[in-house]
Scaffold this active site. Structure first.
Site, PDB file in Angstrom:
ATOM      1  N   MET A  31       0.845  -1.199   0.000  1.00  0.00           N
ATOM      2  CA  MET A  31       0.000   0.000   0.000  1.00  0.00           C
ATOM      3  C   MET A  31       0.879   1.248   0.000  1.00  0.00           C
ATOM      4  SD  MET A  31      -3.444  -0.899   2.024  1.00  0.00           S
ATOM      5  CE  MET A  31      -2.848  -0.593   3.667  1.00  0.00           C
ATOM      6  N   GLY A  37      10.940  -2.915   5.495  1.00  0.00           N
ATOM      7  CA  GLY A  37      10.176  -4.170   5.514  1.00  0.00           C
ATOM      8  C   GLY A  37       9.747  -4.540   4.101  1.00  0.00           C
ATOM      9  N   HIS A  38       9.158  -3.566   3.393  1.00  0.00           N
ATOM     10  CA  HIS A  38       8.773  -3.813   1.999  1.00  0.00           C
ATOM     11  C   HIS A  38      10.019  -4.138   1.151  1.00  0.00           C
ATOM     12  CE1 HIS A  38       5.547  -0.746   3.188  1.00  0.00           C
ATOM     13  NE2 HIS A  38       4.845  -1.809   2.896  1.00  0.00           N
ATOM     14  N   GLN A  62     -10.534  -2.575   1.950  1.00  0.00           N
ATOM     15  CA  GLN A  62     -10.130  -3.244   3.186  1.00  0.00           C
ATOM     16  C   GLN A  62     -10.162  -2.328   4.407  1.00  0.00           C
ATOM     17  OE1 GLN A  62      -6.213  -4.120   1.385  1.00  0.00           O
ATOM     18  NE2 GLN A  62      -5.335  -3.634   3.374  1.00  0.00           N
ATOM     19  N   GLY A 151       4.714 -10.304   4.057  1.00  0.00           N
ATOM     20  CA  GLY A 151       5.444 -10.240   5.322  1.00  0.00           C
ATOM     21  C   GLY A 151       4.747 -11.023   6.425  1.00  0.00           C
ATOM     22  N   ASP A 154       2.229  -9.214   9.069  1.00  0.00           N
ATOM     23  CA  ASP A 154       0.775  -9.283   8.917  1.00  0.00           C
ATOM     24  C   ASP A 154       0.396 -10.758   8.861  1.00  0.00           C
ATOM     25  OD1 ASP A 154      -0.126  -6.285   8.174  1.00  0.00           O
ATOM     26  OD2 ASP A 154       1.864  -6.708   7.416  1.00  0.00           O
ATOM     27  N   GLN A 157      -3.039 -12.000   7.691  1.00  0.00           N
ATOM     28  CA  GLN A 157      -3.155 -11.766   6.248  1.00  0.00           C
ATOM     29  C   GLN A 157      -2.425 -12.865   5.466  1.00  0.00           C
ATOM     30  OE1 GLN A 157      -2.721  -7.798   4.252  1.00  0.00           O
ATOM     31  NE2 GLN A 157      -0.651  -8.494   3.892  1.00  0.00           N
ATOM     32  N   ARG A 191       2.611   2.930   9.192  1.00  0.00           N
ATOM     33  CA  ARG A 191       1.924   3.798  10.160  1.00  0.00           C
ATOM     34  C   ARG A 191       2.875   4.365  11.223  1.00  0.00           C
ATOM     35  NH1 ARG A 191      -2.381  -0.210   9.136  1.00  0.00           N
ATOM     36  NH2 ARG A 191      -4.200   0.902   8.348  1.00  0.00           N
TER      37      ARG A 191
HETATM   38  P1  AMP Z   1       1.447  -2.947   3.421  1.00  0.00           P
HETATM   39  O1  AMP Z   1       1.991  -1.903   2.503  1.00  0.00           O
HETATM   40  O2  AMP Z   1       1.438  -2.522   4.853  1.00  0.00           O
HETATM   41  O3  AMP Z   1       0.143  -3.522   2.934  1.00  0.00           O
HETATM   42  O4  AMP Z   1       2.485  -4.146   3.375  1.00  0.00           O
HETATM   43  C1  AMP Z   1       2.862  -4.738   2.165  1.00  0.00           C
HETATM   44  C2  AMP Z   1       3.620  -6.004   2.468  1.00  0.00           C
HETATM   45  O5  AMP Z   1       4.784  -5.697   3.239  1.00  0.00           O
HETATM   46  C3  AMP Z   1       2.798  -6.998   3.293  1.00  0.00           C
HETATM   47  O6  AMP Z   1       3.038  -8.313   2.815  1.00  0.00           O
HETATM   48  C4  AMP Z   1       3.346  -6.813   4.679  1.00  0.00           C
HETATM   49  O7  AMP Z   1       3.223  -7.961   5.498  1.00  0.00           O
HETATM   50  C5  AMP Z   1       4.814  -6.518   4.384  1.00  0.00           C
HETATM   51  N1  AMP Z   1       5.433  -5.830   5.514  1.00  0.00           N
HETATM   52  C6  AMP Z   1       4.971  -4.737   6.157  1.00  0.00           C
HETATM   53  N2  AMP Z   1       5.770  -4.423   7.194  1.00  0.00           N
HETATM   54  C7  AMP Z   1       6.750  -5.354   7.215  1.00  0.00           C
HETATM   55  C8  AMP Z   1       7.891  -5.590   8.046  1.00  0.00           C
HETATM   56  N3  AMP Z   1       8.179  -4.800   9.089  1.00  0.00           N
HETATM   57  N4  AMP Z   1       8.684  -6.643   7.766  1.00  0.00           N
HETATM   58  C9  AMP Z   1       8.402  -7.467   6.717  1.00  0.00           C
HETATM   59  N5  AMP Z   1       7.351  -7.302   5.890  1.00  0.00           N
HETATM   60  C10 AMP Z   1       6.535  -6.262   6.133  1.00  0.00           C
END
Ligand code: AMP
Length: 283
Positions: A31, A37-38, A62, A151, A154, A157, A191
């Site tokens: 998103m 992390g991403h 969502q 990741g 989540d 998810q 966030r």
């Molecule tokens: P989001 O943009 O928050 O929807 O996350 C996109 C992807 O990045 C999802 O698969 C998350 O689980 C993963 N993700 C978010 N934060 C982390 C993190 N700290 N470590 C690893 N993966 C992450």
């Protein structure tokens, strides 16, 4: 340089020509507000696939009516720079009309079974995982990835996406990737930028609870109620706990004994910012 697409037809054409060459497509749905992390998911995809596709889409389906859809951080130019730095081949940034041309009210949706969504985050976010699974399935249909990277942060998810892929026989391999943390242990999240310095310090106590569980486990405690009770006092009193529970990763049913495949998951609010974290027992 990444190729940037905002239209479904154009990205499909691009991917079709890679597929004709027999190239392996790796996909990282996000998103945006991209952080390390991403990036770790992009790097894993880069190491395993010929073409890496990242999507950036804040999916309205969502978010509940009282949630932070409008306030969710958006910074697509910076996101694209980070994708370039990680040698991503293709970035897909559709707008809402491109994804939901007939409006989200009349959208056909995936329904996740109650046992997987009436627990943990699903309890306070009704319909959230239907929205996640629906957009992920749409993105899979648009991008046709061979592998998709999610990741473990989540966790619910990831578990639900794996189940959807199994249940609907989707031709994609789901790869779960470890949680990336800041130096102080706080799990990276888009966030986190919404936290003040003071709130950030309080937020770190969520990780403190998970560390306590890890150390109590090493000293031989395996009753989940005892592990959680011992950890709870470490949470800063200004952090409002939403849930702190132990479940089995395959069924999402509560579990009394910590063992292989137990997930200890936590969600809490600091001010208006909702954060999640977890500990996965994989061995
Ligand atoms: P989001 O943009 O928050 O929807 O996350 C996109 C992807 O990045 C999802 O698969 C998350 O689980 C993963 N993700 C978010 N934060 C982390 C993190 N700290 N470590 C690893 N993966 C992450």
């Amino acid at each position: 340089m990444c190729k940037i697409f905002s239209e479904i037809n154009s990205i499909k054409e691009e991917i079709n020509s890679s597929k004709k060459e027999g190239l392996i497509i790796g996909f990282v749905p996000t998103m945006g507000a991209i952080h390390a992390g991403h990036e770790s998911l992009m790097q894993k995809a880069r190491s395993e696939c010929d073409k890496v596709v990242v999507s950036i889409f804040v999916n309205p389906v969502q978010f509940g009516p009282d949630e932070d859809f409008d306030k969710y951080p958006r910074q697509s130019e910076n996101d694209i720079r980070i994708c370039e730095r990680n040698n991503v081949d293709i970035v897909f940034i559709p707008d809402i009309k491109e994804m939901y041309p007939e409006g989200k009210e009349s959208l056909t949706k995936i329904t996740i079974p109650d046992t997987f969504q009436n627990i943990l985050c699903g309890k306070t976010r009704p319909g959230h995982f239907n929205g996640v699974a629906t957009v992920v399935l749409k993105l899979f249909n648009i991008i046709s990835p061979d592998k998709a990277y999610f990741g473990q942060k989540d966790a619910q998810q990831l578990i639900i996406i794996k189940k959807t892929v199994r249940d609907l026989n989707l031709p994609v391999e789901i790869v779960g990737c470890p949680t990336i943390r800041d130096k102080d242990g706080l799990a990276l999240s888009s966030r986190n930028v919404c936290l003040s310095n003071d709130e950030r310090k309080k937020a770190v106590t969520i990780f403190g609870m998970l560390k306590k569980i890890e150390s109590d486990r090493k000293s031989g405690i395996n009753l989940t109620s005892q592990l959680i009770d011992n950890a709870l006092p470490l949470l800063h009193p200004d952090v409002k706990l939403e849930y702190f529970e132990a479940v089995d990763m395959n069924t999402l049913k509560r579990t009394d004994v910590l063992q292989k495949d137990t997930l200890i998951a936590v969600a809490a609010k600091i001010g208006n910012v909702r954060l999640i974290d977890n500990l996965m027992i994989l061995d």
